[in-house]
Scaffold this motif. Sequence first.
Motif, PDB file in Angstrom:
ATOM      1  N   LEU A  57      94.989 -55.957 -80.527  1.00  0.00           N
ATOM      2  CA  LEU A  57      94.995 -54.723 -81.313  1.00  0.00           C
ATOM      3  C   LEU A  57      94.632 -54.989 -82.764  1.00  0.00           C
ATOM      4  CD1 LEU A  57      95.588 -51.685 -81.347  1.00  0.00           C
ATOM      5  CD2 LEU A  57      98.004 -52.220 -81.754  1.00  0.00           C
ATOM      6  N   CYS A  69      98.449 -52.119 -85.342  1.00  0.00           N
ATOM      7  CA  CYS A  69      99.128 -53.372 -85.008  1.00  0.00           C
ATOM      8  C   CYS A  69     100.395 -53.527 -85.836  1.00  0.00           C
ATOM      9  CB  CYS A  69      98.187 -54.555 -85.243  1.00  0.00           C
ATOM     10  SG  CYS A  69      98.851 -56.145 -84.721  1.00  0.00           S
ATOM     11  N   ASP A 107     100.061 -53.891 -76.359  1.00  0.00           N
ATOM     12  CA  ASP A 107      99.134 -54.890 -76.881  1.00  0.00           C
ATOM     13  C   ASP A 107      99.314 -56.192 -76.114  1.00  0.00           C
ATOM     14  OD1 ASP A 107      97.227 -56.073 -78.480  1.00  0.00           O
ATOM     15  OD2 ASP A 107      98.584 -56.469 -80.148  1.00  0.00           O
TER      16      ASP A 107
END
Length: 238
Positions: free
Chosen positions: A107, A115, A102
């Motif tokens: 994300l 996430c 990420d």
Amino acid sequence: MPFETPEEKVAALNNRYRHHSATDVMQGALRDAGRIALVSSFGAESVVLLHMAAVVDKSTPVLFIDTEMLFTETLEYQQEVTERLGLRNVRVIRAADIAEKDPYGALRFSDTDACCALRKTIPLQRALDGYDGWITGRKRFQSSTRAALDFFEVEDGTGRIKVNPLAHWAPEDVRAYMDENRLPRHPLVAQGYPSIGCWPCTSKVEEGEDPRSGRWRDSQKDECGIHFVDGKAVRGPL
């Protein structure tokens, strides 16, 4: 006496501490439940368990997951509370692959569960390897699925013991403990944040709203997923 299974040990611990206080449960967990860590977000109510642990043993392992999206106030509060309570074994846990998976912090826009898994649940699961159990701040009043929460329980799939010293506490018990022990408050609570997580997914709560309504507002998500079933992180309350 030795126990053949974690379930037998948990049953014995619940029977022993059934009518005891939260502080007794904390002391018993650190003494009788094996190698135990306290998992803390250093959020709105975290200082209660941290204080209880410090009274028993200031070298209790405390696992703090830095998602790299926490409020600056939370990071400063973590340092303040650690120093104030004299905690000597706070371990800051960070995911090693955020830059890879990420890199732009985007994300959270496409998949909040992914996430949370990347930044919190998977790093925590790895950090708990080698521990026999962990201490949580879960309470019966928080949801109907926690209405029968015991002080001690077995985590599905891992065999670890989960300890819930505050299982029987009400919100006023938390406030009274903090007042009586003159514990520092998270600075964001006074600004309208009764439940505090990562800054992109936490908003202020208006008067009359549920305290957790500011977490992942306008979505179906209401848990970051730090609890496990069959060895996998789960989203909702157990």
